[in-house]
Design a protein around this motif. Sequence first.
Motif, PDB file in Angstrom:
ATOM      1  N   PHE A 207       0.854  -1.192   0.000  1.00  0.00           N
ATOM      2  CA  PHE A 207       0.000   0.000   0.000  1.00  0.00           C
ATOM      3  C   PHE A 207       0.893   1.246   0.000  1.00  0.00           C
ATOM      4  O   PHE A 207       1.062   1.911   1.030  1.00  0.00           O
ATOM      5  CB  PHE A 207      -0.924   0.005   1.225  1.00  0.00           C
ATOM      6  CG  PHE A 207      -1.852  -1.166   1.296  1.00  0.00           C
ATOM      7  CD1 PHE A 207      -2.970  -1.234   0.480  1.00  0.00           C
ATOM      8  CD2 PHE A 207      -1.610  -2.212   2.174  1.00  0.00           C
ATOM      9  CE1 PHE A 207      -3.821  -2.313   0.538  1.00  0.00           C
ATOM     10  CE2 PHE A 207      -2.456  -3.296   2.251  1.00  0.00           C
ATOM     11  CZ  PHE A 207      -3.568  -3.354   1.420  1.00  0.00           C
TER      12      PHE A 207
ATOM     13  N   GLY B 191     -11.262  -0.420   5.440  1.00  0.00           N
ATOM     14  CA  GLY B 191     -10.952  -0.171   4.034  1.00  0.00           C
ATOM     15  C   GLY B 191      -9.777  -1.014   3.557  1.00  0.00           C
ATOM     16  O   GLY B 191      -9.806  -1.570   2.448  1.00  0.00           O
ATOM     17  N   ILE B 192      -8.727  -1.130   4.368  1.00  0.00           N
ATOM     18  CA  ILE B 192      -7.573  -1.973   4.007  1.00  0.00           C
ATOM     19  C   ILE B 192      -8.005  -3.437   3.912  1.00  0.00           C
ATOM     20  O   ILE B 192      -7.597  -4.160   2.980  1.00  0.00           O
ATOM     21  CB  ILE B 192      -6.448  -1.797   5.034  1.00  0.00           C
ATOM     22  CG1 ILE B 192      -5.886  -0.382   4.991  1.00  0.00           C
ATOM     23  CG2 ILE B 192      -5.340  -2.816   4.791  1.00  0.00           C
ATOM     24  CD1 ILE B 192      -5.185  -0.036   3.705  1.00  0.00           C
ATOM     25  N   TYR B 193      -8.839  -3.853   4.852  1.00  0.00           N
ATOM     26  CA  TYR B 193      -9.325  -5.241   4.829  1.00  0.00           C
ATOM     27  C   TYR B 193     -10.104  -5.518   3.538  1.00  0.00           C
ATOM     28  O   TYR B 193      -9.923  -6.568   2.902  1.00  0.00           O
ATOM     29  CB  TYR B 193     -10.195  -5.498   6.055  1.00  0.00           C
ATOM     30  CG  TYR B 193     -11.034  -6.745   5.956  1.00  0.00           C
ATOM     31  CD1 TYR B 193     -10.476  -8.006   6.118  1.00  0.00           C
ATOM     32  CD2 TYR B 193     -12.400  -6.660   5.669  1.00  0.00           C
ATOM     33  CE1 TYR B 193     -11.249  -9.157   6.009  1.00  0.00           C
ATOM     34  CE2 TYR B 193     -13.173  -7.799   5.559  1.00  0.00           C
ATOM     35  CZ  TYR B 193     -12.595  -9.043   5.735  1.00  0.00           C
ATOM     36  OH  TYR B 193     -13.360 -10.163   5.616  1.00  0.00           O
ATOM     37  N   ASP B 194     -10.958  -4.582   3.145  1.00  0.00           N
ATOM     38  CA  ASP B 194     -11.728  -4.771   1.914  1.00  0.00           C
ATOM     39  C   ASP B 194     -10.799  -4.858   0.699  1.00  0.00           C
ATOM     40  O   ASP B 194     -11.066  -5.622  -0.240  1.00  0.00           O
ATOM     41  CB  ASP B 194     -12.724  -3.623   1.740  1.00  0.00           C
ATOM     42  CG  ASP B 194     -13.858  -3.679   2.771  1.00  0.00           C
ATOM     43  OD1 ASP B 194     -14.111  -4.784   3.299  1.00  0.00           O
ATOM     44  OD2 ASP B 194     -14.464  -2.626   3.051  1.00  0.00           O
ATOM     45  N   ARG B 195      -9.731  -4.109   0.708  1.00  0.00           N
ATOM     46  CA  ARG B 195      -8.781  -4.188  -0.408  1.00  0.00           C
ATOM     47  C   ARG B 195      -8.072  -5.544  -0.403  1.00  0.00           C
ATOM     48  O   ARG B 195      -7.806  -6.108  -1.462  1.00  0.00           O
ATOM     49  CB  ARG B 195      -7.779  -3.039  -0.303  1.00  0.00           C
ATOM     50  CG  ARG B 195      -8.427  -1.658  -0.543  1.00  0.00           C
ATOM     51  CD  ARG B 195      -7.482  -0.513  -0.243  1.00  0.00           C
ATOM     52  NE  ARG B 195      -6.362  -0.442  -1.194  1.00  0.00           N
ATOM     53  CZ  ARG B 195      -5.425   0.505  -1.155  1.00  0.00           C
ATOM     54  NH1 ARG B 195      -5.485   1.457  -0.224  1.00  0.00           N
ATOM     55  NH2 ARG B 195      -4.443   0.514  -2.038  1.00  0.00           N
ATOM     56  N   TRP B 196      -7.755  -6.065   0.771  1.00  0.00           N
ATOM     57  CA  TRP B 196      -7.172  -7.408   0.840  1.00  0.00           C
ATOM     58  C   TRP B 196      -8.127  -8.447   0.267  1.00  0.00           C
ATOM     59  O   TRP B 196      -7.728  -9.345  -0.466  1.00  0.00           O
ATOM     60  CB  TRP B 196      -6.834  -7.761   2.285  1.00  0.00           C
ATOM     61  CG  TRP B 196      -5.540  -7.184   2.761  1.00  0.00           C
ATOM     62  CD1 TRP B 196      -4.500  -6.735   1.992  1.00  0.00           C
ATOM     63  CD2 TRP B 196      -5.146  -6.981   4.121  1.00  0.00           C
ATOM     64  NE1 TRP B 196      -3.476  -6.273   2.777  1.00  0.00           N
ATOM     65  CE2 TRP B 196      -3.833  -6.415   4.092  1.00  0.00           C
ATOM     66  CE3 TRP B 196      -5.751  -7.222   5.342  1.00  0.00           C
ATOM     67  CZ2 TRP B 196      -3.146  -6.096   5.262  1.00  0.00           C
ATOM     68  CZ3 TRP B 196      -5.056  -6.910   6.503  1.00  0.00           C
ATOM     69  CH2 TRP B 196      -3.775  -6.353   6.459  1.00  0.00           C
TER      70      TRP B 196
ATOM     71  N   SER C  24     -10.507  -7.939  -1.943  1.00  0.00           N
ATOM     72  CA  SER C  24     -10.606  -7.779  -3.400  1.00  0.00           C
ATOM     73  C   SER C  24      -9.363  -8.315  -4.108  1.00  0.00           C
ATOM     74  O   SER C  24      -9.446  -8.811  -5.235  1.00  0.00           O
ATOM     75  CB  SER C  24     -10.815  -6.299  -3.745  1.00  0.00           C
ATOM     76  OG  SER C  24      -9.697  -5.527  -3.343  1.00  0.00           O
ATOM     77  N   MET C  25      -8.194  -8.238  -3.449  1.00  0.00           N
ATOM     78  CA  MET C  25      -6.966  -8.762  -4.038  1.00  0.00           C
ATOM     79  C   MET C  25      -6.859 -10.272  -3.866  1.00  0.00           C
ATOM     80  O   MET C  25      -6.007 -10.909  -4.481  1.00  0.00           O
ATOM     81  CB  MET C  25      -5.738  -8.082  -3.413  1.00  0.00           C
ATOM     82  CG  MET C  25      -5.580  -6.623  -3.811  1.00  0.00           C
ATOM     83  SD  MET C  25      -4.009  -5.904  -3.206  1.00  0.00           S
ATOM     84  CE  MET C  25      -4.264  -5.942  -1.452  1.00  0.00           C
TER      85      MET C  25
END
Length: 445
Positions: A116, A190-195, A197-198
């Motif tokens: 990030f 928000g960081i968790y949601d990006r994880w 999605s990745m």
Amino acid sequence: MATAEQQVEMTTSQKDILSRQSRISETVNAGLKSRYRSEARFRAYGAGAIVLALVMLVLLFVTIIGKGYTAFVQTELQLTIATSGEALGIGNDRDAAALNRADYQAQIKASLRDMFPDVTGRKERRDLYGMVSDGAAYALRDALAENPALIGQKVTLQVPVASDIDMLHKGQIDRTVAEAERKVNDFQIGIYDRWVSMGTIGLHFNTALFTQGDSRQPELAGIWGAAVGSFYTLIVTLALSFPIGVAAAVYLEEFAPKNRWTDLIEVNINNLAAVPSIVFGLLGLAVFLQFFGMPRSAPVAGGLVLTLMNLPIIIIASRAALKSVPPSIREAALGLGASKLQTILHHVLPLAMPGMLTGTIIGMAHALGETAPLLMIGMVAFVVDIPMTPMDSATVLPVQIYLWADSPERAFVERTSAAIMVLLAFLVTMNAAAVLLRKKFERRW
């Protein structure tokens, strides 16, 4: 020949007899109906009690399993970590001492920054670093210690996340409530949601639960240390209580004279079986720790305390098993010229041994679930290391459950229930072994 008047009198007398018999029959039938109704009510009460007990048992298991099954999986994050001797602070050293002092946590943080690059604020980076458990550094250390040739390369690892992120991933944190009322802030969500999605975060089997000792961090806490402590404690208890209990039962049942002294001993043995377990803990604290100076919080001291508590149970069960052997066995052996000792060792003991073993296994299962006497001798201490001998500091499964139940972190709730499930599995296994042992070796006389 009877006259007409006599015939009339006989007919009237017969009617009276028949009338009385009819009334008696009606009374008896009414009583039978009442007794049948009473019996039906009693059977209904018994069936209701059994159903209620089964409902409560099912409710207990459903509650424990419902809270604890999620502890058997752990949320892990896939990280790609660039390693180098300079970054680890060890230069060209590759020996065990250098690897132990390397700075693995810095490499984990560098990997998160690379993942990030847009997170630049000091607070945001601190929140980002806090989403990954300290176990990530341990995982990297173990991987490099196993294969030092990986130093200088990019290493891809599955590392545990912090307990709050684990609870979020398992759906046990409501992300719709106000930010101030939950332990995970909006930035971390928000960081968790990006994880997600990745595709780098997911659930994996929680091996740490069965291979690690206790920890202040829920995601790293395991029951292996407590399980080993319970094993050592039960080994000491079995090695002392079984031979002493069987020998005492054989003497009291087969050799001891029947007088007021043996009656007094029998009464005291029966009373000791009903003494609260914490009393044995106080006795162990005064005798084994303070008088004999044995190591505090050690399985050997716990085993001695549980031996004192277990002896009355084994003696009573062993005496009952000896009484179940028919006198004809003894008489036949003595009639063939065997001595009293030969009769006991070669004939009575082998026949009574299944009952003795059954009582011993039940007593050991009872000892496995004890907490109060072990708390008194210090086995409530926070012990991280796995005990290697019965003289090392350790704890046991019931005490580990007690410690976790008192922890404020939400993640310890599921681990408490999981430890209870493991303990219940051991207890059910031991009781099932006792039942199977009795069924296999039981003899009908």
